[in-house]
Design a protein around this motif. Structure first.
Motif, mmCIF file in Angstrom:
data_model
loop_
_atom_site.group_PDB
_atom_site.id
_atom_site.type_symbol
_atom_site.label_atom_id
_atom_site.label_comp_id
_atom_site.label_asym_id
_atom_site.label_seq_id
_atom_site.Cartn_x
_atom_site.Cartn_y
_atom_site.Cartn_z
ATOM 1 N N TYR A 211 0.810 -1.222 0.000
ATOM 2 C CA TYR A 211 0.000 0.000 0.000
ATOM 3 C C TYR A 211 0.843 1.272 0.000
ATOM 4 O O TYR A 211 0.476 2.255 -0.621
ATOM 5 N N TRP A 214 1.850 2.497 -3.430
ATOM 6 C CA TRP A 214 0.765 2.697 -4.388
ATOM 7 C C TRP A 214 0.504 4.184 -4.598
ATOM 8 O O TRP A 214 0.573 4.985 -3.666
ATOM 9 N N ASN A 215 0.140 4.556 -5.816
ATOM 10 C CA ASN A 215 -0.128 5.960 -6.097
ATOM 11 C C ASN A 215 -1.044 6.075 -7.308
ATOM 12 O O ASN A 215 -1.265 5.099 -8.024
ATOM 13 N N TRP A 216 -1.591 7.266 -7.534
ATOM 14 C CA TRP A 216 -2.279 7.536 -8.787
ATOM 15 C C TRP A 216 -1.259 7.470 -9.919
ATOM 16 O O TRP A 216 -0.113 7.896 -9.747
ATOM 17 N N PRO A 225 5.364 8.503 -1.532
ATOM 18 C CA PRO A 225 3.916 8.623 -1.350
ATOM 19 C C PRO A 225 3.545 9.854 -0.541
ATOM 20 O O PRO A 225 4.314 10.348 0.273
ATOM 21 N N TRP A 229 -1.733 9.827 2.411
ATOM 22 C CA TRP A 229 -1.926 8.407 2.122
ATOM 23 C C TRP A 229 -1.254 7.546 3.186
ATOM 24 O O TRP A 229 -1.816 6.546 3.630
ATOM 25 N N GLU A 231 -0.844 8.301 6.256
ATOM 26 C CA GLU A 231 -1.691 8.367 7.444
ATOM 27 C C GLU A 231 -2.873 7.416 7.320
ATOM 28 O O GLU A 231 -3.263 6.753 8.291
ATOM 29 N N LYS A 232 -3.456 7.332 6.124
ATOM 30 C CA LYS A 232 -4.569 6.411 5.904
ATOM 31 C C LYS A 232 -4.113 4.964 6.071
ATOM 32 O O LYS A 232 -4.814 4.133 6.656
ATOM 33 N N VAL A 233 -2.933 4.642 5.543
ATOM 34 C CA VAL A 233 -2.392 3.286 5.685
ATOM 35 C C VAL A 233 -2.156 2.959 7.152
ATOM 36 O O VAL A 233 -2.515 1.884 7.634
#
Length: 254
Positions: A211, A214-216, A225, A229, A231-233
């Motif tokens: 994760y 991962w990126n756009w 990253p 993102w 923080e979300k992980v």
């Protein structure tokens, strides 16, 4: 058409849970197969090969574009193919070309994807424009296809580069090509795999947490990253940790 039985919500959920056990077994079996691929012996590529590309003549090492790994799909597009010159093989077009994810995700894992055919570049560029395809596509100029098991029809070869040397690490064809097209399906046939730390890989192989990388597809950069993102992980991992001692990759994906 003889349909399955119609059941209550509780019975449907029970059936789904029973099937999920088998699905998890299949996912773990696929993971084990990918781990075995990462332990395949390497075959040195001693012969030189040439390809015509939109940027001119290139060698096999050139196709890596500076990355460590290369995946080459031999697409059946040349005189004699049904539909020529307006179309490539229907199987290649449906099974692989139409399923390709954005190659930026592969690039983020140090891997290049290239299609190769015997058709001239002018025909390839016209076909790509007609079909809306954007993957790199080169023209074979010698015995590359015959030497690597794809002188007819289709097949996928994986290579790795160590300094100036190139090695063949894997090959799949036939129905094995059906599952390809997504980022992870390609990474799973490479010598280094997804390069995530949950994988069973030989010691010293490059790995990062899942994760996090991962990126756009239009925002990959050397900066890494985005903080939001990460923080979300971390938040997701904290939720899993509160349920079990250590989160695992198949907590979210079988």
């Amino acid at each position: 058409m003889k349909t399955p039985p119609i059941v209550s919500p509780a019975d449907w959920e029970a059936a789904r849970q029973d099937l999920l056990v088998r699905e998890k077994e299949l996912t773990r079996a696929r993971d084990a197969m990918a781990a075995a691929r990462r332990r395949m012996p390497w075959l040195a590529v001693e012969k030189e090969y040439a390809f015509d590309t939109p940027r001119g003549r290139m060698s096999l090492p050139d196709l890596f574009e500076g990355r460590r790994q290369l995946v080459v799909y031999r697409a059946f597009y040349e005189p004699g193919v049904y539909g020529w010159p307006d179309h490539a093989c229907r199987g290649c077009s449906l099974v692989t070309a139409d399923q390709i994810g954005h190659v930026a995700h592969l690039h983020a894992r140090d891997t290049t994807l290239v299609f190769a055919s015997r058709a001239p570049q002018a025909d390839i560029e016209r076909l790509k424009a007609r079909m809306g395809w954007r993957m790199p596509w080169v023209t074979m100029l010698d015995d590359f296809d015959a030497d690597f098991g794809v002188d007819e029809w289709h097949g996928t070869n994986a290579f790795i580069r160590e300094g100036d040397r190139v090695f063949r690490t894997y090959f799949v064809n036939g129905r094995g090509d059906e599952a390809l097209g997504s980022t992870f399906s390609y990474l799973d046939i490479t010598a280094l795999g997804r390069q995530e730390d949950w994988e069973d890989s030989p010691e010293g192989y490059p790995q990062t947490p899942p994760y996090v990388w991962w990126n756009w597809h239009d925002e990959y950069s050397d900066a890494g990253p985005a903080e939001g993102w990460l923080e979300k992980v971390a938040e997701a991992e904290g939720t899993l940790t509160s349920v079990r001692s250590k989160p695992t990759h198949d907590d979210c994906c079988h």
